[in-house]
Design a protein around this motif. Structure first.
Motif, mmCIF file in Angstrom:
data_model
loop_
_atom_site.group_PDB
_atom_site.id
_atom_site.type_symbol
_atom_site.label_atom_id
_atom_site.label_comp_id
_atom_site.label_asym_id
_atom_site.label_seq_id
_atom_site.Cartn_x
_atom_site.Cartn_y
_atom_site.Cartn_z
ATOM 1 N N PRO A 39 11.292 33.536 -34.856
ATOM 2 C CA PRO A 39 10.592 32.258 -35.003
ATOM 3 C C PRO A 39 9.350 32.397 -35.877
ATOM 4 C CG PRO A 39 11.130 32.666 -32.699
ATOM 5 C CD PRO A 39 11.476 33.917 -33.446
ATOM 6 N N HIS A 40 9.168 31.443 -36.776
ATOM 7 C CA HIS A 40 8.000 31.450 -37.660
ATOM 8 C C HIS A 40 7.864 30.065 -38.285
ATOM 9 C CE1 HIS A 40 11.353 32.043 -40.403
ATOM 10 N NE2 HIS A 40 10.572 31.528 -41.352
ATOM 11 N N SER A 41 6.717 29.819 -38.912
ATOM 12 C CA SER A 41 6.601 28.666 -39.809
ATOM 13 C C SER A 41 6.328 29.237 -41.188
ATOM 14 C CB SER A 41 5.493 27.718 -39.343
ATOM 15 O OG SER A 41 4.248 28.377 -39.336
ATOM 16 N N ASP A 42 6.609 28.457 -42.235
ATOM 17 C CA ASP A 42 6.494 28.974 -43.598
ATOM 18 C C ASP A 42 5.121 28.672 -44.185
ATOM 19 O OD1 ASP A 42 9.157 29.718 -43.414
ATOM 20 O OD2 ASP A 42 9.891 27.923 -44.453
ATOM 21 N N HIS A 43 4.653 29.550 -45.052
ATOM 22 C CA HIS A 43 3.461 29.246 -45.841
ATOM 23 C C HIS A 43 3.857 28.262 -46.933
ATOM 24 C CE1 HIS A 43 5.223 31.761 -48.908
ATOM 25 N NE2 HIS A 43 5.478 32.654 -47.970
ATOM 26 N N SER A 74 23.815 20.518 -50.308
ATOM 27 C CA SER A 74 22.578 19.801 -49.967
ATOM 28 C C SER A 74 21.391 20.758 -49.959
ATOM 29 C CB SER A 74 22.707 19.156 -48.583
ATOM 30 O OG SER A 74 22.743 20.162 -47.594
ATOM 31 N N PHE A 75 20.208 20.187 -50.133
ATOM 32 C CA PHE A 75 18.972 20.934 -49.951
ATOM 33 C C PHE A 75 18.370 20.490 -48.626
ATOM 34 C CE2 PHE A 75 19.035 20.460 -54.652
ATOM 35 C CZ PHE A 75 19.025 21.800 -54.991
ATOM 36 N N LEU A 76 17.825 21.434 -47.895
ATOM 37 C CA LEU A 76 17.104 21.076 -46.677
ATOM 38 C C LEU A 76 15.616 21.306 -46.968
ATOM 39 C CD1 LEU A 76 18.127 21.665 -43.155
ATOM 40 C CD2 LEU A 76 15.965 22.665 -43.766
ATOM 41 N N VAL A 77 14.778 20.334 -46.627
ATOM 42 C CA VAL A 77 13.350 20.466 -46.931
ATOM 43 C C VAL A 77 12.571 20.532 -45.611
ATOM 44 C CG1 VAL A 77 11.372 19.422 -48.110
ATOM 45 C CG2 VAL A 77 13.666 19.167 -49.081
ATOM 46 N N ASN A 78 11.811 21.603 -45.462
ATOM 47 C CA ASN A 78 10.982 21.781 -44.259
ATOM 48 C C ASN A 78 9.507 21.618 -44.604
ATOM 49 O OD1 ASN A 78 12.787 22.319 -42.202
ATOM 50 N ND2 ASN A 78 12.752 24.535 -42.497
ATOM 51 N N SER A 93 3.805 21.678 -39.352
ATOM 52 C CA SER A 93 4.652 22.697 -39.962
ATOM 53 C C SER A 93 5.755 23.043 -38.966
ATOM 54 C CB SER A 93 3.788 23.919 -40.267
ATOM 55 O OG SER A 93 4.541 24.912 -40.899
ATOM 56 N N VAL A 94 6.994 22.984 -39.407
ATOM 57 C CA VAL A 94 8.115 23.143 -38.462
ATOM 58 C C VAL A 94 8.361 24.629 -38.151
ATOM 59 C CG1 VAL A 94 9.902 23.091 -40.281
ATOM 60 C CG2 VAL A 94 10.487 22.426 -37.964
#
Ligand code: AKG
Ligand code: FE2
Length: 170
Positions: A39-43, A74-78, A93-94
């Motif tokens: 588990p993490h969130s992205d910079h 498709s592109f997924l955008v977080n 931030s997801v």
């Protein structure tokens, strides 16, 4: 093997950066005992993700892990950490992770889109109210470079990088 690559483009103060990460997840004989990506969130501001048709991405929602359906072509955008900082906490931030399976190789390519490495990321002044103090700045300003270094260092004490710069608002 995973690979990461930094790409920078632009002129003057409008330089932007993109960090590409290729993530292969080969089949695992005991997927319940392993984790593809913890588990993490992205910079960065937003992450654009391309994946093959083998699912494995999960998002944290109301304390539960939710499977993301892998849609073809498709592109997924977080939303990512610097969007949360810039919006002073309005856009979260997801938190996400990747699980593995015992049948087929999953591949994903993530592109973290961010500012130049020297940009100091802080809440946008328009979203910080000084008068009544309803929305005081909720994050410590930091350059994108320093944030990346902190995220990749061993100094997080199991906290997320965002937790390290979040201010405790009384
Ligand atoms: O493989 C995935 O779906 C997630 C990849 C990811 O979270 C990342 O590269 O930061
Ligand atoms: Fe990620």
């Amino acid at each position: 093997m995973n690979g990461r690559m930094l790409y920078r483009e632009g002129n003057g103060s409008r330089i932007r950066s993109a960090i590409f990460a290729g993530n292969p997840y080969p089949p695992c004989p005991q997927p319940e005992l392993a984790m593809g990506l913890p588990p993490h969130s992205d910079h960065g501001l937003l992450t654009i993700l391309i994946q093959n048709e083998i699912g494995g991405l999960q998002l944290q929602h109301n304390g539960k892990w939710v499977n993301v359906k892998a849609l073809p072509n498709s592109f997924l955008v977080n939303t990512a950490d610097h969007l949360e900082i810039l919006s002073n906490g309005r856009y979260k931030s997801v938190v996400h992770r990747a699980v593995v399976n015992n049948k087929a190789t999953r591949i994903s390519i993530a592109t973290a889109c961010g500012p130049s490495l020297d940009t100091i990321v802080s809440p946008a002044p328009e979203l910080v109210e000084d008068g009544e103090g309803h929305h005081p700045p909720a994050y410590i300003p930091m350059t994108y470079r320093d944030y990346l270094e902190l995220q990749q260092s061993n100094q997080l004490d199991r906290k997320s990088c965002l937790d390290r710069i979040r201010l405790q608002i009384a």
